[in-house]
Design an enzyme around this catalytic site. Structure first.
Site, PDB file in Angstrom:
ATOM      1  N   SER A 124       0.870  -1.173   0.000  1.00 28.09           N
ATOM      2  CA  SER A 124       0.000   0.000   0.000  1.00 28.09           C
ATOM      3  C   SER A 124       0.903   1.217   0.000  1.00 28.09           C
ATOM      4  O   SER A 124       1.481   1.584   1.021  1.00 28.09           O
ATOM      5  CB  SER A 124      -0.879  -0.017   1.267  1.00 28.09           C
ATOM      6  OG  SER A 124      -1.553   1.208   1.426  1.00 28.09           O
ATOM      7  N   HIS A 172      -3.147  -5.882   2.800  1.00 29.34           N
ATOM      8  CA  HIS A 172      -2.192  -6.764   3.473  1.00 29.34           C
ATOM      9  C   HIS A 172      -2.745  -8.151   3.763  1.00 29.34           C
ATOM     10  O   HIS A 172      -1.999  -9.060   4.119  1.00 29.34           O
ATOM     11  CB  HIS A 172      -1.718  -6.129   4.787  1.00 29.34           C
ATOM     12  CG  HIS A 172      -0.803  -4.971   4.575  1.00 29.34           C
ATOM     13  ND1 HIS A 172      -0.190  -4.311   5.619  1.00 29.34           N
ATOM     14  CD2 HIS A 172      -0.388  -4.342   3.451  1.00 29.34           C
ATOM     15  CE1 HIS A 172       0.555  -3.327   5.141  1.00 29.34           C
ATOM     16  NE2 HIS A 172       0.445  -3.336   3.820  1.00 29.34           N
ATOM     17  N   GLU A 183      -4.339  -2.117   9.267  1.00 27.75           N
ATOM     18  CA  GLU A 183      -3.584  -2.621  10.413  1.00 27.75           C
ATOM     19  C   GLU A 183      -4.290  -2.277  11.721  1.00 27.75           C
ATOM     20  O   GLU A 183      -4.720  -1.144  11.930  1.00 27.75           O
ATOM     21  CB  GLU A 183      -2.171  -2.036  10.443  1.00 27.75           C
ATOM     22  CG  GLU A 183      -1.311  -2.430   9.253  1.00 27.75           C
ATOM     23  CD  GLU A 183       0.050  -1.759   9.270  1.00 27.75           C
ATOM     24  OE1 GLU A 183       0.970  -2.311   8.661  1.00 27.75           O
ATOM     25  OE2 GLU A 183       0.198  -0.687   9.888  1.00 27.75           O
ATOM     26  N   GLU A 203       2.451  -8.966   7.103  1.00 23.58           N
ATOM     27  CA  GLU A 203       3.288  -8.514   8.214  1.00 23.58           C
ATOM     28  C   GLU A 203       3.176  -9.414   9.436  1.00 23.58           C
ATOM     29  O   GLU A 203       3.509  -9.014  10.548  1.00 23.58           O
ATOM     30  CB  GLU A 203       2.956  -7.062   8.541  1.00 23.58           C
ATOM     31  CG  GLU A 203       3.291  -6.138   7.376  1.00 23.58           C
ATOM     32  CD  GLU A 203       2.793  -4.719   7.542  1.00 23.58           C
ATOM     33  OE1 GLU A 203       2.089  -4.458   8.550  1.00 23.58           O
ATOM     34  OE2 GLU A 203       3.109  -3.876   6.693  1.00 23.58           O
ATOM     35  N   ASP A 250      -4.139   1.673  11.468  1.00 23.09           N
ATOM     36  CA  ASP A 250      -3.766   2.260  10.175  1.00 23.09           C
ATOM     37  C   ASP A 250      -4.899   1.944   9.211  1.00 23.09           C
ATOM     38  O   ASP A 250      -5.040   0.810   8.760  1.00 23.09           O
ATOM     39  CB  ASP A 250      -2.448   1.672   9.677  1.00 23.09           C
ATOM     40  CG  ASP A 250      -2.104   2.115   8.248  1.00 23.09           C
ATOM     41  OD1 ASP A 250      -2.788   3.022   7.727  1.00 23.09           O
ATOM     42  OD2 ASP A 250      -1.163   1.548   7.669  1.00 23.09           O
ATOM     43  N   GLU A 277      -3.778   6.240  11.913  1.00 17.11           N
ATOM     44  CA  GLU A 277      -2.903   6.545  10.779  1.00 17.11           C
ATOM     45  C   GLU A 277      -3.695   6.514   9.475  1.00 17.11           C
ATOM     46  O   GLU A 277      -4.540   5.642   9.274  1.00 17.11           O
ATOM     47  CB  GLU A 277      -1.768   5.524  10.734  1.00 17.11           C
ATOM     48  CG  GLU A 277      -0.813   5.671   9.561  1.00 17.11           C
ATOM     49  CD  GLU A 277       0.136   4.496   9.456  1.00 17.11           C
ATOM     50  OE1 GLU A 277       0.574   4.197   8.315  1.00 17.11           O
ATOM     51  OE2 GLU A 277       0.434   3.868  10.487  1.00 17.11           O
ATOM     52  N   ASP A 320       0.753   9.202   6.781  1.00 14.37           N
ATOM     53  CA  ASP A 320       1.706   8.340   6.077  1.00 14.37           C
ATOM     54  C   ASP A 320       1.665   8.670   4.590  1.00 14.37           C
ATOM     55  O   ASP A 320       2.506   9.397   4.074  1.00 14.37           O
ATOM     56  CB  ASP A 320       1.379   6.876   6.337  1.00 14.37           C
ATOM     57  CG  ASP A 320       2.256   5.918   5.521  1.00 14.37           C
ATOM     58  OD1 ASP A 320       3.317   6.341   5.057  1.00 14.37           O
ATOM     59  OD2 ASP A 320       1.862   4.741   5.347  1.00 14.37           O
ATOM     60  N   LYS A 329       9.282   6.534   6.927  1.00 14.13           N
ATOM     61  CA  LYS A 329       9.736   5.370   6.164  1.00 14.13           C
ATOM     62  C   LYS A 329      10.900   5.794   5.286  1.00 14.13           C
ATOM     63  O   LYS A 329      10.743   6.637   4.393  1.00 14.13           O
ATOM     64  CB  LYS A 329       8.604   4.824   5.292  1.00 14.13           C
ATOM     65  CG  LYS A 329       7.421   4.249   6.071  1.00 14.13           C
ATOM     66  CD  LYS A 329       6.286   3.857   5.129  1.00 14.13           C
ATOM     67  CE  LYS A 329       5.147   3.180   5.854  1.00 14.13           C
ATOM     68  NZ  LYS A 329       3.980   2.933   4.964  1.00 14.13           N
ATOM     69  N   HIS A 364       8.277   0.120   9.367  1.00 12.83           N
ATOM     70  CA  HIS A 364       8.671  -0.875   8.379  1.00 12.83           C
ATOM     71  C   HIS A 364       7.823  -0.716   7.119  1.00 12.83           C
ATOM     72  O   HIS A 364       7.022   0.197   7.003  1.00 12.83           O
ATOM     73  CB  HIS A 364       8.469  -2.279   8.956  1.00 12.83           C
ATOM     74  CG  HIS A 364       7.018  -2.577   9.272  1.00 12.83           C
ATOM     75  ND1 HIS A 364       6.540  -3.843   9.509  1.00 12.83           N
ATOM     76  CD2 HIS A 364       5.919  -1.769   9.385  1.00 12.83           C
ATOM     77  CE1 HIS A 364       5.250  -3.817   9.756  1.00 12.83           C
ATOM     78  NE2 HIS A 364       4.843  -2.567   9.678  1.00 12.83           N
ATOM     79  N   LYS A 388       6.573   1.035  14.383  1.00 16.50           N
ATOM     80  CA  LYS A 388       5.717   0.031  13.754  1.00 16.50           C
ATOM     81  C   LYS A 388       6.626  -0.947  13.032  1.00 16.50           C
ATOM     82  O   LYS A 388       7.350  -0.545  12.125  1.00 16.50           O
ATOM     83  CB  LYS A 388       4.802   0.671  12.702  1.00 16.50           C
ATOM     84  CG  LYS A 388       3.541   1.299  13.196  1.00 16.50           C
ATOM     85  CD  LYS A 388       2.768   1.895  12.026  1.00 16.50           C
ATOM     86  CE  LYS A 388       2.376   0.844  11.006  1.00 16.50           C
ATOM     87  NZ  LYS A 388       1.574   1.411   9.889  1.00 16.50           N
TER      88      LYS A 388
END
Length: 424
Positions: free
Chosen positions: A42, A158, A167, A208, A245, A288, A315, A340, A368, A391
């Site tokens: 993403s 994900h 998330e 993840e 997230d 997020e 983000d 990131k 990450h 994270k």
């Protein structure tokens, strides 16, 4: 200043079985630094360019031999035999690329070189990597161990056929140390698996390492997490809180936010009201990407309505880019930034984004990507820059656990200097 003797890149595989770039940097004294570059599933459209080959006959077009070649030929010819520190090296990479988004060389090439150089110099100076990052700050902050956002359930891009939001994480805000926080998070992770099993759901994991069951609603996800927290013996909202997230850009379609689990489309204002309801109902402390990356009005509304109560993290909105962050600060579009390295493509630019955020009173969360490697640099980065939050996925799968394990080593090394302070 130190001289680069050799640069060599290679194509390796990330945690999703997708090619990525690894770079070796050797200095004139023989010190070696090796760095592997992560990749996102993403991704924000304003991120620096991740250069891919596009050859459908090899890795379905996702090979990175062009980026590897840019390191081994273009960058190597420009940098080998010359002296640099981190700032001058990164400035040389930016100038050599010549674009605003690393489109010529690829951010996966520039970051590989930048991060490998950082590791090599750290080795050359016989100092921990976290101290090397710490010394790059223009305004020193205390070294600190981060509060982990331990991923327990995932959806969106994900995990297929799971929740709308990407998330769902637990934050052990009441733990006294990082190692205890990690233990709490791991216990909750395993407790959530037992809750899911008991209710007849699968415990397959997503990119993840967290569970991605086919639950009937987004609210059900929250209920399962709270049950897992309680089953592990902790108090929701006291010992452990929840971070989300949403990755809202992924379910934003033609002006509406489409939540398939809710069987409803929301306007920007309605989605903010949805989050307000959740913030009242659940022990939510961090949200997020609650809005789409171009919905600046929605972000301002979200921050105005919830920013005094919870952390609003940008983000896809900011993509670790100081120009976008400047706008967000001016318009009060968030109160936190996700960091990131590969979104911007050099170590120095990453440090600049963290410092700008801190100067504005924003928090910063080091993160990450969904496609990870054994590289644990972000563990050192979060301690060295003193951001206080990280994270890095679930407490399973080596690509995630290697970051947690490195943080445990750092905590042991720092001893009494390993401050652990909840931001909430």
């Amino acid at each position: 200043m130190t001289t680069i003797q050799t640069l060599h890149a290679r194509q390796i595989l990330d945690s999703r079985g997708t090619p990525t770039v690894e770079v070796d940097c050797v200095l004139s004294d023989g010190s070696l630094g090796r760095a592997a570059v992560p990749s996102g599933a993403s991704t924000g459209k304003y991120e620096a360019v991740e250069l891919r080959d596009g050859d459908p006959k090899k890795f379905f077009g996702k090979g990175v031999t062009k980026a590897v070649g840019n390191v081994n030929v273009v960058i190597a010819e420009a940098l080998i035999g010359k002296e640099f520190d981190q700032r001058s090296l990164d400035a040389a990479l930016i100038k050599l690329d010549g674009t605003t988004n690393k489109a010529q060389l690829g951010a996966n090439a520039t970051l590989g070189v930048s991060l490998a150089f950082a590791r090599a110099v750290s080795e050359s100076q016989s100092q921990p990597l976290y101290m090397y990052f710490h010394n790059l700050l223009s305004k020193k902050r205390a070294l600190s161990m981060p509060v982990p956002m331990v991923l327990v359930l995932e959806g969106g891009k994900h995990a297929d056929d799971s929740a709308d939001f990407q998330e769902f994480m637990v934050m052990p805000i009441g733990a006294p140390t990082f190692s205890e926080a990690l233990r709490w998070g791991d216990e909750i992770y395993h407790s959530v698996s037992q809750v899911l099993k008991k209710e007849g759901f699968n415990i397959n994991v997503g990119f993840e390492g967290a569970f991605g069951p086919n639950l009937e609603s987004n609210a059900k996800v929250m209920d399962v997490i709270i049950a897992g927290i309680e089953s592990a013996g902790y108090r929701p909202g006291k010992d452990v809180s929840i971070a989300i997230d949403s990755a809202a850009s992924e379910f934003f379609d033609q002006g509406s936010y489409v939540l398939s689990r809710e069987k409803k489309s929301y306007t920007s204002t309605e989605l903010v009201e949805f989050y307000e309801h959740w913030a009242d109902k659940y022990p939510l402390v961090s949200l997020e990407d609650g809005m789409s990356e171009d919905d600046w009005d929605g972000w301002m509304n979200l921050t105005e309505r919830l920013g005094k109560k919870i952390q609003i993290v940008g983000d896809d909105l900011f993509v670790t880019n100081v120009e976008r962050l400047k706008r967000g600060i001016a318009e009060k579009s968030a109160n936190s930034i996700l960091i990131k390295l590969n979104q911007i493509g050099t170590v120095s630019e990453t440090v600049d984004a963290v410092e700008m955020a801190h100067d504005a009173g924003f928090s910063a969360v080091v993160s990450h990507r969904s496609g990870e490697t054994e590289d644990s640099s972000i563990a050192d980065l979060v301690v060295g820059l003193g951001t206080g939050q990280i994270k890095t996925g679930a407490t399973s799968r080596t690509d995630r656990v290697c970051k947690y394990n490195q943080l445990l080593r750092i905590e042991e090394e720092l001893g009494e200097r390993a401050a652990y302070v909840s931001p909430f």
